[in-house]
Scaffold this active site. Structure first.
Site, PDB file in Angstrom:
ATOM      1  N   ASP A 260       0.822  -1.210   0.000  1.00 56.66           N
ATOM      2  CA  ASP A 260       0.000   0.000   0.000  1.00 56.66           C
ATOM      3  C   ASP A 260       0.866   1.275   0.000  1.00 56.66           C
ATOM      4  O   ASP A 260       1.983   1.263   0.502  1.00 56.66           O
ATOM      5  CB  ASP A 260      -0.847  -0.050   1.283  1.00 56.66           C
ATOM      6  CG  ASP A 260      -2.068   0.829   1.213  1.00 56.66           C
ATOM      7  OD1 ASP A 260      -2.155   1.637   0.292  1.00 56.66           O
ATOM      8  OD2 ASP A 260      -2.931   0.673   2.093  1.00 56.66           O
TER       9      ASP A 260
ATOM     10  N   ASP B  84      -6.349  -6.843  -2.428  1.00 54.02           N
ATOM     11  CA  ASP B  84      -6.812  -6.728  -1.042  1.00 54.02           C
ATOM     12  C   ASP B  84      -8.289  -6.335  -1.002  1.00 54.02           C
ATOM     13  O   ASP B  84      -8.874  -5.924  -2.017  1.00 54.02           O
ATOM     14  CB  ASP B  84      -5.940  -5.678  -0.326  1.00 54.02           C
ATOM     15  CG  ASP B  84      -5.794  -5.949   1.162  1.00 54.02           C
ATOM     16  OD1 ASP B  84      -6.648  -6.658   1.733  1.00 54.02           O
ATOM     17  OD2 ASP B  84      -4.834  -5.435   1.758  1.00 54.02           O
TER      18      ASP B  84
ATOM     19  N   ASP C 157      -3.031 -10.938   8.939  1.00 48.75           N
ATOM     20  CA  ASP C 157      -2.173  -9.801   9.277  1.00 48.75           C
ATOM     21  C   ASP C 157      -1.433 -10.063  10.580  1.00 48.75           C
ATOM     22  O   ASP C 157      -0.551  -9.302  10.958  1.00 48.75           O
ATOM     23  CB  ASP C 157      -3.009  -8.519   9.412  1.00 48.75           C
ATOM     24  CG  ASP C 157      -3.324  -7.903   8.064  1.00 48.75           C
ATOM     25  OD1 ASP C 157      -2.704  -8.319   7.067  1.00 48.75           O
ATOM     26  OD2 ASP C 157      -4.189  -7.005   8.001  1.00 48.75           O
TER      27      ASP C 157
HETATM   28  C1  GLA Z   1      -4.349  -5.118   4.752  1.00 50.33           C
HETATM   29  C2  GLA Z   1      -3.441  -6.266   4.373  1.00 50.33           C
HETATM   30  C3  GLA Z   1      -2.011  -5.928   4.746  1.00 50.33           C
HETATM   31  C4  GLA Z   1      -1.602  -4.670   4.022  1.00 50.33           C
HETATM   32  C5  GLA Z   1      -2.568  -3.535   4.341  1.00 50.33           C
HETATM   33  C6  GLA Z   1      -2.287  -2.327   3.490  1.00 50.33           C
HETATM   34  O1  GLA Z   1      -4.416  -4.960   6.120  1.00 50.33           O
HETATM   35  O2  GLA Z   1      -3.856  -7.443   4.997  1.00 50.33           O
HETATM   36  O3  GLA Z   1      -1.144  -6.990   4.409  1.00 50.33           O
HETATM   37  O4  GLA Z   1      -1.565  -4.914   2.643  1.00 50.33           O
HETATM   38  O5  GLA Z   1      -3.908  -3.921   4.125  1.00 50.33           O
HETATM   39  O6  GLA Z   1      -3.126  -1.269   3.779  1.00 50.33           O
END
Ligand code: GLA
Length: 700
Positions: free
Chosen positions: A340, A451, A521
């Site tokens: 991101d 995502d 995450d």
């Molecule tokens: C989500 C994804 C992370 C990352 C963030 C970026 O939380 O799971 O791995 O890519 O978005 O904003």
């Protein structure tokens, strides 16, 4: 292999390696489920289609175990189909009409309503080697008036009648996905579902069922899943007659579909499978099924990936990404993914989603210089996108506020400061395809992390085609599949990863389009053991991405040694998410060595048979084993969370080896028979908190 026996009325037997599934037609012309379980000798072992107990009050029709339970007549159980005809009739009586066998392993059973022009096709495909039946349903309106569909499940699975049933499934939350739950069923319904527009962190579209006695190694286990990435439902209904049915498919909650004359509605696939040897064998069948029939590029090893999300968050720029790429390449990484922050005015999660143009302050010359640099280092380049989302603070939102799901005049609830784009709309699909097609055409990108960081709310579709507002749940999901499909046709060398705030969109529907999933995450290596164990119940290891990240972990401030962190992540497809600029030369060198070791054994990990030997749910000691297809190599991970009372790790009794062959342990002179490794086991010396060992056995 499908066998059709035609005595008085036809019987179809779906014959698989270790199981059979049989269907017949009763005297009333209804399709009855006859049998599902361990192999039979032949159709003479089957019950008749009319062999049903007669119960007081409800006659035998009340006990009907139809292959698709239409709502009509004496059916009070969970319906597989519920429709309303244009004249207000809401009763459906499906009678067997004919069958087709398009291929040796395919069967189509055609049913028609007794009076109305509705044709229902039950479509079966047998995956004999893994004891799995794929099932979906097609509804065709042959009349001149609309038919309203209210519930259309992909399958109704009937279990043998037994006194006790137990269900296992995967629940979770952000940073805590795929947690295994096991509970006895009682009369009534147990529903697991998502009403969130996508699969969700909360529940995963997958189940195990047994008779209360099975475990990892022993006993009968029935399993199933819905191959669908929108709102889904799995409902296990235990009747007071002790029977159990499991309906699986699209969630009927807030669902409605107008089936116009001449139109066909096709459900996603639900799979049903059987294991006679416990949960472990059920998982291995699911893994093999996915590698053979679902996952793209299943014969290719997953590259070791680097992703800087945890290290840099939104603060990315050309020079910094280049420096990280240089270090990642030295470690042996093969794919460099920029997460991101690279586009629009994206400096935090407050703004920018929807504006998929390169931020020229961060990347003055566009993406090409970084991509060229990454490629010159011998790595492939990948990038993060969240196509379905938009921040109100974005050019896209400002120019198309009508593209967001909402009810006019009412609030649009934000979540992570973002709204969901109405991908049910074809113009939105066109826009998203166009943006991504341009990005992939202009840049040498090999990998996209797709995502999806929030669920639907206020599911309004202003100006929807008349009578189709509630179709958005399904149309959104189909829209995503169609964009992925078109992109893959135009860019066949680009691989996709599915992510949804971690593992919020892991399912067999998405698996058709993506080479891997971002598992969670939560990258804490101890928490991960449970998440990964749950994942492995239903999904193959090759698709399970696991990153080694910094210590202390951002999720819980826990610090685990580098070795433990690597071992936890090497249990899946390995990635690196550390801030490489902060590592010492020694840590960099150790990381390089772990990656080198991983590459030597990754085929066995990613494609081998998995044995969950010691569960992290049972104690502080975890052990997982992988055996290569030809039994020549086996990899064992043993990890200890905390040591107490100087208690040693018990001998790990291995599985799946060739009993008569000799195996040696890499890096030692130990050499014993497979039989001995399986009966006596191996002893590991783990004497402190967060210690771990990786043992590699090779046939000599
Ligand atoms: C989500 C994804 C992370 C990352 C963030 C970026 O939380 O799971 O791995 O890519 O978005 O904003």
């Amino acid at each position: 292999m499908i066998k059709v026996a035609d005595s008085k009325s036809p019987v179809w037997m779906l014959r698989m390696q270790h199981s059979d599934y049989a269907i017949g037609v009763d005297a009333a012309g209804k399709l009855q489920h006859l049998y599902w379980g361990a192999k039979l000798v032949d159709e003479q072992d089957l019950p008749g289609a009319d062999d049903r107990p007669i119960w007081i009050l409800e006659d035998d029709q009340g006990y009907s175990r139809q292959e698709i339970m239409p709502w009509g007549g004496l059916n009070y159980d969970e319906p597989g189909l519920k429709v309303t005809f244009a004249d207000g009739i809401r009763d459906l009586v499906l009678v067997y009409h004919s069958y087709e066998q398009p291929a040796e392993d395919e069967l189509v059973l055609v049913l028609k309503d007794a009076l109305k022009p509705l044709t229902v096709r039950l479509v079966y495909k047998v995956r004999a080697a893994v004891d799995i039946v794929e099932r979906h349903v097609e509804l065709h309106n042959e009349g001149t008036e609309d038919i309203r569909l209210e519930q259309v499940l992909s399958a109704i699975w009937h279990l043998p009648i037994q006194p006790q049933y137990r269900m296992s499934y995967l629940s979770g939350l952000w940073a805590g996905e795929t947690q295994i739950q096991t509970e006895p069923l009682k009369p009534g319904k147990k529903v697991i579902e998502s009403r969130r527009g996508t699969g969700s962190h909360q529940m995963n579209p997958f189940f195990f069922l047994d008779f209360g006695l099975s475990d990892e190694e022993f006993g009968e286990v029935y399993f199933g899943a819905v191959a669908y990435s929108g709102s889904w439902k799995i409902v296990a209904e235990q009747t007071t007659y002790q029977s159990l049915l499991i309906g699986a498919g699209i969630n009927d909650f807030d669902f409605s579909w107008k089936l116009e004359p001449g139109e066909t509605f096709t459900t996603p696939i639900s799979i049903g499978g059987y294991s006679g040897s416990g949960y472990g064998e059920a998982s291995r069948k699911l893994h093999r099924y996915q590698l053979q029939s679902v996952l793209p590029c299943a014969d290719q090893l997953r590259p070791v990936l680097y992703n800087s999300w945890e290290a840099t968050k939104f603060d990315v720029n050309e020079q910094q990404q280049m420096r990280l790429a240089e270090k990642a390449a030295k470690l042996g990484c093969e794919l460099f993914v920029m997460d991101d922050g690279w586009f629009g005015e994206r400096h935090s999660d407050q703004a920018g989603l929807g504006d998929w143009t390169v931020n020229r302050t961060k990347f003055p010359n566009g993406l090409q210089p970084l991509i060229q640099h990454v490629k010159s280092l011998g790595m492939q380049f990948g990038i993060w996108l969240e196509p379905e989302m938009v921040n109100p603070d974005s050019d896209l939102f400002r120019s198309h506020p009508e593209w967001i799901y909402h009810f006019p005049g009412r609030d649009r609830t934000l979540s992570r400061n973002q709204c969901v784009l109405n991908v049910a709309r074809e113009d939105v699909q066109e826009h998203l395809f166009g943006v991504m097609h341009a990005l992939l055409s202009e840049n040498d990108i090999s990998f996209i992390k797709w995502d999806m960081n929030r669920y639907f709310t206020e599911p309004g579709w202003p100006n929807a085609p008349a009578g189709r507002e509630q179709e958005l749940w399904v149309r959104h999901t189909r829209g995503i599949y169609s964009i992925l499909d078109r992109l893959q046709q135009q860019h066949p060398n680009v691989a996709f990863e599915a992510c949804s705030g971690g593992g919020g969109r892991v399912d067999l529907g998405m698996m058709k389009y993506v080479v891997q999933f971002w598992t969670s995450d939560n990258t804490d290596p101890y928490d991960r053991l449970r998440i990964q164990e749950g994942y492995s119940l239903a999904y193959n290891i090759k698709s399970m991405m696991c990153w080694v990240t910094d210590a202390p972990n951002y999720i819980n401030q826990r610090s685990a040694p580098l070795k433990y962190r690597f071992h936890s992540s090497m249990m899946g497809s390995l990635g690196i998410g550390m801030n490489l600029n902060e590592l010492s030369e020694e840590e960099l060198e150790q990381s390089r060595q772990y990656i080198e070791q991983y590459k030597r054994i990754r085929r066995t990990i990613q494609e081998g048979s998995l044995y969950r030997i010691a569960s992290p749910r049972a104690s502080d000691d975890t052990a997982v084993q992988y055996v290569s297809g030809d039994q020549s190599e086996s990899v064992v991970f043993a990890l200890r969370r905390s040591e107490q009372f100087r208690m040693p790790f018990y001998p790990i009794r291995l599985r799946g080896l060739d009993p008569d062959a000799a195996y040696s342990i890499e890096g030692s002179d130990v050499r014993r028979s497979g039989r001995s490794f399986m009966s006596r086991g191996i002893q590991v010396q783990l004497e402190a908190d967060f210690t771990s060992e990786l043992i590699v056995l090779r046939k000599v």
